[in-house]
Every structure is written in structure tokens, then in C-alpha cells.
Design a protein around this motif. Sequence first.
Motif, PDB file in Angstrom:
ATOM      1  N   UNK A   1       0.836  -1.189   0.000  1.00 56.95           N
ATOM      2  CA  UNK A   1       0.000   0.000   0.000  1.00 56.95           C
ATOM      3  C   UNK A   1       0.876   1.245   0.000  1.00 56.95           C
ATOM      4  N   UNK A   2       1.921   1.192   0.808  1.00 51.43           N
ATOM      5  CA  UNK A   2       2.852   2.319   0.904  1.00 51.43           C
ATOM      6  C   UNK A   2       3.615   2.509  -0.411  1.00 51.43           C
ATOM      7  N   UNK A   3       4.095   1.403  -0.986  1.00 51.78           N
ATOM      8  CA  UNK A   3       4.873   1.494  -2.227  1.00 51.78           C
ATOM      9  C   UNK A   3       4.009   2.095  -3.336  1.00 51.78           C
ATOM     10  N   UNK A   4       2.776   1.609  -3.445  1.00 47.56           N
ATOM     11  CA  UNK A   4       1.876   2.092  -4.496  1.00 47.56           C
ATOM     12  C   UNK A   4       1.594   3.583  -4.347  1.00 47.56           C
ATOM     13  N   UNK A   5       1.421   4.002  -3.119  1.00 47.47           N
ATOM     14  CA  UNK A   5       1.171   5.406  -2.811  1.00 47.47           C
ATOM     15  C   UNK A   5       2.307   6.272  -3.378  1.00 47.47           C
ATOM     16  N   UNK A   6       3.530   5.839  -3.140  1.00 46.75           N
ATOM     17  CA  UNK A   6       4.681   6.628  -3.580  1.00 46.75           C
ATOM     18  C   UNK A   6       4.884   6.583  -5.087  1.00 46.75           C
ATOM     19  N   UNK A   7       4.370   5.547  -5.733  1.00 47.67           N
ATOM     20  CA  UNK A   7       4.569   5.453  -7.183  1.00 47.67           C
ATOM     21  C   UNK A   7       3.844   6.554  -7.953  1.00 47.67           C
ATOM     22  N   UNK A   8       2.965   7.290  -7.279  1.00 49.30           N
ATOM     23  CA  UNK A   8       2.369   8.462  -7.926  1.00 49.30           C
ATOM     24  C   UNK A   8       3.439   9.442  -8.398  1.00 49.30           C
ATOM     25  N   UNK A   9       4.580   9.425  -7.705  1.00 47.40           N
ATOM     26  CA  UNK A   9       5.624  10.412  -8.024  1.00 47.40           C
ATOM     27  C   UNK A   9       6.655   9.878  -9.025  1.00 47.40           C
ATOM     28  N   UNK A  10       6.508   8.640  -9.417  1.00 45.33           N
ATOM     29  CA  UNK A  10       7.445   8.069 -10.392  1.00 45.33           C
ATOM     30  C   UNK A  10       6.959   8.364 -11.807  1.00 45.33           C
ATOM     31  N   UNK A  11       7.879   8.421 -12.745  1.00 47.91           N
ATOM     32  CA  UNK A  11       7.472   8.601 -14.143  1.00 47.91           C
ATOM     33  C   UNK A  11       7.055   7.260 -14.748  1.00 47.91           C
ATOM     34  N   UNK A  12       7.314   6.186 -14.006  1.00 47.37           N
ATOM     35  CA  UNK A  12       6.941   4.837 -14.459  1.00 47.37           C
ATOM     36  C   UNK A  12       5.678   4.402 -13.709  1.00 47.37           C
ATOM     37  N   UNK A  13       4.699   3.914 -14.441  1.00 42.75           N
ATOM     38  CA  UNK A  13       3.477   3.439 -13.787  1.00 42.75           C
ATOM     39  C   UNK A  13       3.754   2.190 -12.968  1.00 42.75           C
ATOM     40  N   UNK A  14       3.043   2.056 -11.849  1.00 42.89           N
ATOM     41  CA  UNK A  14       3.301   0.929 -10.952  1.00 42.89           C
ATOM     42  C   UNK A  14       3.100  -0.415 -11.649  1.00 42.89           C
ATOM     43  N   UNK A  15       2.104  -0.480 -12.527  1.00 36.57           N
ATOM     44  CA  UNK A  15       1.850  -1.783 -13.131  1.00 36.57           C
ATOM     45  C   UNK A  15       2.905  -2.153 -14.184  1.00 36.57           C
ATOM     46  N   UNK A  16       3.705  -1.179 -14.601  1.00 38.63           N
ATOM     47  CA  UNK A  16       4.798  -1.493 -15.536  1.00 38.63           C
ATOM     48  C   UNK A  16       6.113  -1.799 -14.814  1.00 38.63           C
ATOM     49  N   UNK A  17       6.066  -1.686 -13.510  1.00 40.26           N
ATOM     50  CA  UNK A  17       7.302  -1.831 -12.733  1.00 40.26           C
ATOM     51  C   UNK A  17       7.808  -3.276 -12.689  1.00 40.26           C
TER      52      UNK A  17
END
Length: 585
Positions: free
Chosen positions: A550-566
Motif C-alpha cells: 500500500x505504501x509502495x503504491x502510494x509513492x509510485x504516484x511520483x514516479x514517471x513509471x506506472x506501478x503496473x509497468x514496474x
Amino acid sequence: MMSGTIVIKNGYVFDPLNEVNGDKMDIFIKDGKVVKELSGSEMKDAKEIDANGKTVMPGGVDSHSHIAGAKVNVGRMMRPEDSYKWARGKTPLTHSGSGYTVPSVYMEGYEYSQMGYTTVFEAAVPPMEARHTHEEMRSIPMLDMGGYLVLGNNWFMMRYLKDGDIDRAAAYVAWMMRTHKTYGIKCVNPAGVENWGWGKNISSLDETNIHFEITPREIIDGLTEINEMLGMPMSMHLHANNLGHPGCFETTKESLKLSRSVKAKQNMGVEWADTKMDLKRDQSVYLTHMQFNAFAGTSWRDFESGVKPLADYINNTDHVVIDSGCVPFGEATCMTGDGPSIHDVAVLTGSKWSNTDVEMECGAGVCPFTYLKSNPVHSTQWAMGLECLLLIDDPWKTIMTTDSPNGGPFTKYPLVMSWLMSEASREQTFSECHKWANDRSTLGGVDREMSMYDIAILTRANTAKTIGMAHRKGSFGAGADGDVTIYDIDPTKVDTRDFDNLIQKFSTAEYTIKDGNVVCHNGEITLVPDRRTYYVDVDVKDADEKDMLKDVQEWFRYYSLGFKHYPTPEKYLVNPTVIKVNAEK
Ligand SMILES: [Zn+2]
């Protein structure tokens, strides 16, 4: 003839994990696995090789090499001149390939196989480049592979450790290994590489870095503890701080002390091959390229080897295994996840250089480098690499590498072996190189000459044991993979003064056998075999993982890479081979 079924007769066998030291015996392999014997009818169907008068070892295992991933590819792009120095032509079975210090993917597989290696682990996989790394590993023929995930400057990792939330950090490591299909924890210049994003580095174990305000000590402590909490196959794999700076051996020694109280534990759900020795690792830290982490002195003027004090420390403890990072002279391409250290090299040499992965919670640097016999520092580094292996008494604490291609390309391993086995070979090089090699190291006073048994420990048995692969690699125990190297060397008649002959024989194995099939014969690739990619799947408590995610996903808002592509899907891997780890055990 049955594929994968073979008998190797009458060779002198060196199988240290079974305490076999040059005994004349037969090795039986059935359907790709070592067996105690073959039945009469199986014998009739088996391929037979007469190894009379020859050296027989398990297939070579390299536990630390840079052959796949973003920075390796940057090295290839940066060095067009590398590609016209060395090439292999196409055959009906093989691709062509080129490159000397950073060969193309095909070349890497063929050249390793020619030397008798069957298994190689890529030493640094940045999480965001895991897909690329797997795509390259997928293209490297001949070898079983795996990769270590770079976590020493990972933002989540640093935050969880700073908060003292070790359970969440452990759940994160477990999830990351599965997500990126990687094998072990790599820690490069902890806390320092993050600072490199701001043009800075870290110079002591107790300095905090920018923003995360965490120290190298806290990161090393945390990762070692998590590694054993989870029961990973390999211990925490450390590239210590201050690498390549005069005086850095003190930091290295302090760093090694941190893992001393942590007890090694492997919770692997695997069938262990049937061997005499305990196959489980003893170490809680695996220090890489010790040579680069063993500089003494205060400047390049009073630079000297700091290997002796480090070796003394390692001789008196049981929690450290090292690989050497030998320097065999000649061309290299320095590439490491330690961006600031490579920048220092570029400033020193005026060579071209490049950064990569800087904004990816990693920060590799790449810089071409030539080690010269006429150069005082390079000559001392040559001596230091060999000191790492010759001053540590117990060969089960050492692994031979060149940190390829940092100290030199892996194709120079045979040369390193000759220096280890032959004092005459070392004397010859002393006479050709700068006198600092002798004056600033203790190598000149060393008369140890390694045996064939020692070489087998340093290049297969202990590499496999150290990284937790001895259940199937580096051994002729029943159940192990049928990987074999036959060198055309009669070990009862080795003349260590004729080291040129040794170099030649180690460079081209007479036979490389993988999973019971001959894949390379006298330098010619005869079969492009199936291969595997190993990764660990660690079982942790569901609740821990959900909470962390939950925490990791929250922070992925700030990444240029989408979480599901990680994540790296399994389809990126050739023959994904999962090693189950049960953290609850
Ligand atoms: Zn390395």
C-alpha cells in the motif's frame, strides 16, 4: 545415444565439496544430473569420454561479473573501439559476436563456455532496469544465470530502515526479489550513491546522507539482518564505501565487522546434492572486489596495499567471504553502481565516462581504463588482487574474479590462475612491472602456490557454496547438475615454471559439458544448450506484504513509471527457475 547421459572415465577429479582431490575416478551423468553409477544398459546408451591423464572439475561458476543490463550496454555503446579488437565468426550453430572488455551478449556466452564455465551471476541489477537486464540475460547463450538486486540506496529501503521498521523492510525485499526475478541483495556504496544524485558522496560509516539522513552503518546493519531473517541463499553482497580511495581499507574493515554477530541462515526449499561437506554457507557478508576496497595510504603519492590488515582480520573470523577483483593488466572498462567512484577515475585519467541509472535509486558510472605495467598504482593493484587470494589462508573464504570488466575482462581468468599457481609466473610479472608492486605490497614475500584443488575451490566449489547454489552447482554430488570441465592438464605433471602452458590450457577447456551434454570442445561450440534463470521467491507473512505494498503504491504516484509497468514478468526470463525461500522457518 541418450541426450544428457554421459560417462567421463579415468580423469583426475577435483571436487572439493566432496573432498575429492585428484583421485582417478569416473563421473556418471544421467538425464543431465550427476548419479553414482549407470546401469549396464544405460552405459551402452551413454556417451563416453576418456579423460585419462586429464583434469576433471565441476563446471565453472562465476559469482560476480557484469555481463548484462543498462550499464553494461552503455559500456558497449561508449566503446566502439572495443569491438574491432576481438571477434568470433558465425558458424552453423552460433552467432557472430565482437567486443573485448564489453563483448556482445553472444560472445559472452561462447567465451565463458570455452573456458569451462556453465554458470554466471550478474552482479548488479537496478530495479528499474530489471527488464532490460533479463532481456540481455535471455540473449546470452550457454550459461545458467541469475542477478543480484541493487538495494543499498533504494528509497523505500532507506526510509524503512531509518524508521526502524525492519519487518516492513524485509517484506519489501521479499516482494522486490519476486517482482524483479532476482536472486540476492547487492549493496553498493550504501547511502553514498544517493548523495551522488546531488553531486556528493559519503566518506565514513557514520555520515548521514541527504534527505534520508541514514548512514552506511545503518544500511549495512539492516540489510545483513534482513538477509538472514529471510534466510536468503546468498549473504548480503557488499561493495563497501570509499572504494578506490587511498585509505579505504579502514572503512572496509569497519564495514565487515558489522555483520559479525549475525548468524548465517538459509531457508531454501531445495534438494541438496549428496556431498561430504556441509553445503550451506557460513558467511553473513560476501565482500566483492576486495582489491578495490583495500587501498592504504593517504594519497596517490604514499599509496600502498592495505590487503594485509584486511586479510589478517578475515583470517581470524568466519563470517566473511571475499571475491578478489584481480587486475591482470591491459584494457578494462570500469563499470559499477558506484557512480561517484567512477567519476573520480574519469577525473584522474581524463578518460571519457558516463553515468547511468542516476535517477533510479542507483547511479552507475562507466569509464574505459587501461592498466599499465609501467604505472606504479596499477602495478600495486595487480599485486593486491593476488594478495587478496594468497594472504587469506582458508581458500573457502575466497573467490577468484576480476570484477569483469572492472579489473579486466573475464577472459583473463586463466592468467590469474597461473599467477596463483606459479611463483615463477609472479616473478616474471614483477620483473616487467613498476617496482611499487613489490615495494608497496607483501606479494613478493609470498611463496604460496595454489594447487589444482585450490583452483577448483576458488572457481566453482566455493563460488557455488557462497551464493547458495551448491545444492546443484560446483559439485559432483549425486543430484547436482551434470556440468563438467575437462582441461587437458595432467595434474601429476604440472610444471609451474611452464605457466604459459597452464594459461593456454585453462583458456580453452578440452570439453565443457552442461547438463550432461558436450557444449564446447577445444574452443568450438558444439551445442547451444538449454539454460535457466534463477530467482528467489521468499514467503513472508501476507499481512506484512499488503501493508508494505500500500505504501509502495502510494509513492509510485511520483514516479514517471506506472506501478503496473514496474514488475518484470516471468516471460522475460529464459526457463525461470524459482528457488523457494520460507522466511517463517
Ligand atoms: Zn562488480
